[in-house]
Design an enzyme around this catalytic site. Structure first.
Site, PDB file in Angstrom:
ATOM      1  N   LYS A   1       0.814  -1.223   0.004  1.00  0.00           N
ATOM      2  CA  LYS A   1       0.060  -0.096  -0.081  1.00  0.00           C
ATOM      3  C   LYS A   1       0.691   1.307   0.064  1.00  0.00           C
ATOM      4  O   LYS A   1       0.599   2.062  -0.914  1.00  0.00           O
ATOM      5  CB  LYS A   1      -1.017   0.044   1.252  1.00  0.00           C
ATOM      6  CG  LYS A   1      -1.993   1.211   1.248  1.00  0.00           C
ATOM      7  CD  LYS A   1      -2.472   1.474   2.587  1.00  0.00           C
ATOM      8  CE  LYS A   1      -1.503   2.000   3.317  1.00  0.00           C
ATOM      9  NZ  LYS A   1      -2.041   2.796   4.619  1.00  0.00           N
TER      10      LYS A   1
ATOM     11  N   ASP B   1      -6.479   0.930   0.930  1.00  0.00           N
ATOM     12  CA  ASP B   1      -6.307   1.146   2.170  1.00  0.00           C
ATOM     13  C   ASP B   1      -7.842   0.793   2.867  1.00  0.00           C
ATOM     14  O   ASP B   1      -8.552   0.244   2.138  1.00  0.00           O
ATOM     15  CB  ASP B   1      -6.215   2.744   2.667  1.00  0.00           C
ATOM     16  CG  ASP B   1      -7.286   3.624   2.289  1.00  0.00           C
ATOM     17  OD1 ASP B   1      -8.178   3.060   1.470  1.00  0.00           O
ATOM     18  OD2 ASP B   1      -7.238   5.049   2.114  1.00  0.00           O
TER      19      ASP B   1
END
Length: 323
Positions: A190, A208
């Protein structure tokens, strides 16, 4: 003498009357008996049928026809186009001026808001603007600088580790490859995709909590694992859209499609969403749930892009002076 013959006549007629009276009664009874049995049977049948109907399970509505892969892809890409119109100013909501600042800010953003990170990093970068400077900071000093973001001890360990790795292994520069970024302490896919997409122009999907939640609500995936969500969504959209798609979906998750109570009644893409109705559907009540610029409130960046329509976030109040 006239009375003598009259008595027998009366006596003879009396039985006739009794016979006449009883006969119809017997006939009536005979006629009614079959009718009563038939009625009883009919009532019994109706009662049995009613009881059976009550016991029988209710018929289920016909199952909704599963969405074909082609239909899913078309709907998903239309959602992306609608979000692009809704958020033409979508951008990363972390303040940064270079790849190192973005990397550090992204690590700090775990378990807190981007606004809180943006309020914290000005002091941090004033003291440690480069990997070499940050790696040289005493842990206690770094902890105090980043304390407002929460989990400051674990984050301090990650920042010191990644700063030392950048200094020792990459010449003080943030690498522009995913396989290199994920070797840094505290950096996963991420964080790496955030840095690659926004500092190096390399397309990436940032999964997320907001992105994962909306991807499942939109029916793009059923996965909970971030890497699997990324793979499912990447298979739907062209690579050139990955970075901006991430910004748009995250923007929508923060402003409209909230975790606990999404503002379904104020959502422009409600007709395309299979999860419509999970949140507030009344338009007036839903509008009160909108956040940031859609709700007339400040955004998360202290220094937002020029085309941002909302107000910038307020800076952090200076620490109170010791008495």
């Amino acid at each position: 003498m006239n009375d003598t013959p009259e008595k027998p006549t009366a006596a003879k007629k009396a039985p006739a009357k009794r016979t006449t009276t009883k006969a119809p009664a017997k006939k009536t009874a005979a006629k009614q008996a079959p009718a009563t049995k038939a009625t009883t049977k009919a009532v019994a049948k109706k009662t049995t049928a009613k009881a059976a109907a009550e016991k029988a399970p209710a018929k289920k509505a016909p199952a909704r026809k599963p969405e074909s892969r082609t239909a899913l892809v078309r709907r998903a890409r239309r959602i992306n186009r609608e979000l692009a119109e809704l958020y033409p100013y979508a951008h990363p909501e972390l303040d940064f001026t270079n790849s190192f600042e973005l990397l550090v800010a992204t690590v700090l953003s775990a378990q807190t808001t981007d606004m809180r990170v943006n309020q914290t990093t000005p002091r941090l970068f004033a003291v440690a603007p480069t990997p070499e400077d940050m790696a040289a900071l005493p842990p206690e000093e770094l902890e105090e600088l980043i304390r407002p973001t929460g989990f400051f001890r674990a984050k301090t360990k990650s920042l010191l580790g990644l700063s030392a790795a950048l200094r020792d292994r990459f010449g003080g520069e943030v690498p522009g490859r995913l396989e290199d970024l994920v070797t840094l302490p505290g950096v996963g896919r991420k964080t790496a995709n955030v840095v690659l997409g926004n500092a190096f122009g390399v397309p990436g999907i940032t999964v997320d909590t907001h992105f994962g939640r909306l991807a499942r609500r939109f029916g793009w995936t059923t996965q909970e694992d971030a890497d699997k969500v990324e793979a499912d969504v990447a298979a739907i959209f062209p690579k050139s859209e990955w970075t901006m798609l991430s910004h748009r979906v995250v923007f929508h998750g923060r402003r409209v499609c909230h975790s606990r109570k999404p503002a379904c009644g104020a959502c422009p893409i409600a007709p395309l969403c299979p999860s419509y109705g999970e949140g507030e559907t009344d338009p007036e009540k839903a509008r009160k749930l909108l956040k940031y610029e859609l709700g007339g409130q400040p955004g998360q960046r202290l220094k937002p892009p020029a085309d941002y329509p909302g107000q910038p976030a307020p800076p952090m109040a200076p620490p109170a002076a010791a008495s």
